[in-house]
Design a protein around this motif. Structure first.
Motif, PDB file in Angstrom:
ATOM      1  N   ALA A 135       1.097  -1.229   0.115  1.00 13.13           N
ATOM      2  CA  ALA A 135      -0.076   0.077   0.067  1.00 13.13           C
ATOM      3  C   ALA A 135       0.856   1.208   0.092  1.00 13.13           C
ATOM      4  N   SER A 136       0.497   2.328  -0.474  1.00 11.98           N
ATOM      5  CA  SER A 136       1.461   3.464  -0.819  1.00 11.98           C
ATOM      6  C   SER A 136       0.778   4.764  -0.877  1.00 11.98           C
ATOM      7  N   SER A 137       1.257   5.795  -0.330  1.00 11.09           N
ATOM      8  CA  SER A 137       0.920   7.214  -0.453  1.00 11.09           C
ATOM      9  C   SER A 137       2.230   8.037  -0.823  1.00 11.09           C
ATOM     10  N   ALA A 138       1.765   8.963  -1.861  1.00  6.91           N
ATOM     11  CA  ALA A 138       2.607   9.898  -2.018  1.00  6.91           C
ATOM     12  C   ALA A 138       2.185  11.290  -1.873  1.00  6.91           C
ATOM     13  N   VAL A 139       3.002  12.313  -1.193  1.00  2.00           N
ATOM     14  CA  VAL A 139       2.720  13.232  -0.919  1.00  2.00           C
ATOM     15  C   VAL A 139       3.745  14.588  -1.408  1.00  2.00           C
ATOM     16  N   GLN A 140       3.161  15.366  -1.990  1.00  3.44           N
ATOM     17  CA  GLN A 140       4.365  16.568  -2.381  1.00  3.44           C
ATOM     18  C   GLN A 140       4.541  17.432  -1.287  1.00  3.44           C
ATOM     19  N   VAL A 141       5.675  17.910  -0.930  1.00  8.59           N
ATOM     20  CA  VAL A 141       6.092  18.717   0.270  1.00  8.59           C
ATOM     21  C   VAL A 141       6.954  19.998  -0.328  1.00  8.59           C
ATOM     22  N   VAL A 142       6.734  21.063   0.339  1.00 10.48           N
ATOM     23  CA  VAL A 142       7.629  22.084   0.040  1.00 10.48           C
ATOM     24  C   VAL A 142       9.138  21.894   0.068  1.00 10.48           C
ATOM     25  N   ARG A 143       9.614  21.145   0.974  1.00 12.03           N
ATOM     26  CA  ARG A 143      10.932  20.901   1.028  1.00 12.03           C
ATOM     27  C   ARG A 143      11.301  19.839   2.448  1.00 12.03           C
ATOM     28  N   LEU A 144      12.103  19.235   2.454  1.00  7.11           N
ATOM     29  CA  LEU A 144      12.659  18.552   3.321  1.00  7.11           C
ATOM     30  C   LEU A 144      13.506  19.168   4.328  1.00  7.11           C
ATOM     31  N   PHE A 145      14.142  18.172   5.381  1.00  6.28           N
ATOM     32  CA  PHE A 145      14.861  18.893   6.316  1.00  6.28           C
ATOM     33  C   PHE A 145      16.228  19.781   5.909  1.00  6.28           C
ATOM     34  N   ARG A 146      16.966  19.145   4.717  1.00  8.41           N
ATOM     35  CA  ARG A 146      17.969  19.878   3.978  1.00  8.41           C
ATOM     36  C   ARG A 146      17.543  20.161   2.787  1.00  8.41           C
ATOM     37  N   PRO A 147      17.836  21.396   1.859  1.00 12.66           N
ATOM     38  CA  PRO A 147      17.222  21.782   0.847  1.00 12.66           C
ATOM     39  C   PRO A 147      17.692  21.084  -0.301  1.00 12.66           C
TER      40      PRO A 147
END
Length: 136
Positions: free
Chosen positions: A110-122
């Motif tokens: 099972a999977s989910s994909a989410v677009q995020v603004v950024r992760l903890f390191r650019p």
């Protein structure tokens, strides 16, 4: 769908539509649950692998997941859920291509994909967390 782990059942109810590259429902019975924190494209020294390169970063992420799974005696056949965090959905096909080299495409998690603004390191492009079920 079938799995090599008899404690797992992969189900795609027809009313939910086709699931391209993932399974809508994964049922686990017995065993123990393993939760793997989000993995990113860092090597053992904390250096970013493949800055700006979606394929290189995704490969490193899945290799890090493999290492985490192996640390508890498992492999990708035990993974029942993946959550992908991407900084740009325009690269989802490159991510799926790499993912499909690691997961059982006949019975994908099972999977989910989410677009995020950024992760903890650019310079990081992708993070993936996993849930696995080990046989009892």
């Amino acid at each position: 769908m079938t799995s090599q782990n008899p404690h797992l059942r992969f189900v795609n109810p027809p009313a939910l539509g086709q699931a391209p590259g993932y399974t809508h429902v994964v049922e686990a019975s017995g065993g123990r649950s393993v939760y793997i924190s989000g993995q990113v494209a860092l090597d053992g020294q904390g250096q970013v692998v493949g800055p700006g390169d979606w394929t290189a970063q995704t490969e490193r992420v899945f290799e890090n997941l493999r290492t985490a799974l192996e640390s508890v005696g498992l492999d990708f056949g035990s993974v029942v859920k993946l959550t992908l965090f991407l900084t740009d959905f325009d690269h989802i096909s490159a991510v799926r291509e790499v993912r499909d080299r690691y997961v059982n495409t006949a019975a994908p998690p099972a999977s989910s994909a989410v677009q995020v603004v950024r992760l903890f390191r650019p310079e990081l492009l992708i993070e993936v967390e996993a849930v696995a079920v080990a046989p009892a």
